[in-house]
Design an enzyme around this catalytic site. Structure first.
Site: not given
Ligand code: 1HE
Length: 270
Positions: A120, A140
């Site tokens: 977005e 989402e």
């Molecule tokens: C996060 C977020 C997040 C990572 N909010 N903390 N977005 C998503 O559903 C995407 C979610 N993220 C992923 O699928 C993956 O993190 C990635 C593919 C982007 C990257 O994977 P990777 O293996 O490199 O990293 P990871 O181990 O999943 O994440 C590293 C850290 O970042 C981890 O935290 P930690 O404390 O365990 O190290 C994750 O929890 C954190 N992290 N993404 C919070 N999104 C205004 S409306 C919009 C609506 C949306 O955007 S919905 C889509 C949300």
């Protein structure tokens, strides 16, 4: 190169800011959380956007680390009440609206995850450059929420509601190459070069007449929403108005007097 950090109360460590000539470089800087956007983060972006509009002629937004942006900070979002969610979404709309309908063109340099709110954010820029590592997703539905950063308007207009519904309903993850076919990116470049390409494009845009750029940013999307005859009528007035500026006259004379660079004929893919 001078490194200016954002100030004015926003977290300087969440967003880097640099002014390189006429181009502002805004870097999402929360790589440990994949640049997921929290409330504090959106405020830091807002400060950087405002500063860029005030002193640059074009801007580039990019992500530090291996990803552009993983979207909404889900850890923060899970704790929100519905009204806090609405207010948060409206704040994103205001900040991304400043990018889309501000004073200068914005180029998004994309790599790695361009996901949810990250897509977005990218959709509010005027040009998107993706490197080969970039991938697009709208998870989402999988997370039990809906887009809230303007995606149903901007992202759907870029790729069409049918493709967006496919991505949201099935969790489909789209490569940079498919993203280009679907109009999510205008350029696909080798891994690691999106920022350089975005800088090149921003530098080119910054050399245009600012009034022409302003007209492109503000008139094109509005005219798209108008009836055909209304659009043509408005176009004539914007066209005549931009041509009356002293800068336009000088640029036209420069061409006629052979002082302006000629267009380059494309050799391969342009
Ligand atoms: C996060 C977020 C997040 C990572 N909010 N903390 N977005 C998503 O559903 C995407 C979610 N993220 C992923 O699928 C993956 O993190 C990635 C593919 C982007 C990257 O994977 P990777 O293996 O490199 O990293 P990871 O181990 O999943 O994440 C590293 C850290 O970042 C981890 O935290 P930690 O404390 O365990 O190290 C994750 O929890 C954190 N992290 N993404 C919070 N999104 C205004 S409306 C919009 C609506 C949306 O955007 S919905 C889509 C949300």
């Amino acid at each position: 190169m001078q490194d200016h950090r954002t100030g004015n109360g926003a977290d300087p460590d969440l967003v880097t800011y640099e002014l390189k000539g006429d181009v502002a470089l805004v870097g999402l800087n929360r790589p440990e959380k994949r640049n997921a956007i929290s409330d504090r983060f959106i405020e830091a972006i807002a400060v950087a956007v405002e500063r860029a509009q005030s002193e640059a002629k074009a801007a580039v937004i990019f992500g530090h680390g291996n990803h552009f942006c993983a979207g909404l900070d889900l850890a923060e979002h899970v704790q929100k009440s519905p009204i806090e969610g609405v207010k948060g979404s409206r704040r994103w709309h205001a900040v991304f609206g400043e990018i889309e309908h501000g004073a200068i063109p914005w180029i998004a340099a994309l790599h790695g995850a361009v996901v949810g709110g990250g897509l977005e954010l990218a959709s509010s820029a005027h040009i998107r450059v993706a490197d080969e590592t970039a991938f697009f997703a709208l998870p989402e539905g999988q997370r039990g929420i809906f887009v809230g950063g303007g995606g149903s308007v901007r992202t759907a207009r870029l790729m069409g509601a049918a493709r967006m519904a496919d991505m949201m309903l099935t969790g489909r993850v789209v490569s940079a190459e498919v993203g280009e076919r679907w109009n999510l990116a205008s350029y696909v470049v080798p891994a690691g070069t999106a920022l350089d390409k975005a800088m090149e494009l921003a530098t080119a845009a910054a050399s245009n007449a600012m009034l022409s750029n302003y007209a492109v940013i503000h008139a094109l999307p509005r005219i798209q929403d108008m009836a055909k005859e209304d659009g043509l009528f408005v176009e004539s007035f914007i066209s005549a108005f931009t041509a009356t500026s002293p800068e336009a006259e000088e640029r036209l004379r420069a061409f006629l007097e052979k002082r302006a660079k000629r267009l380059e004929v494309p050799k391969g893919d342009a």
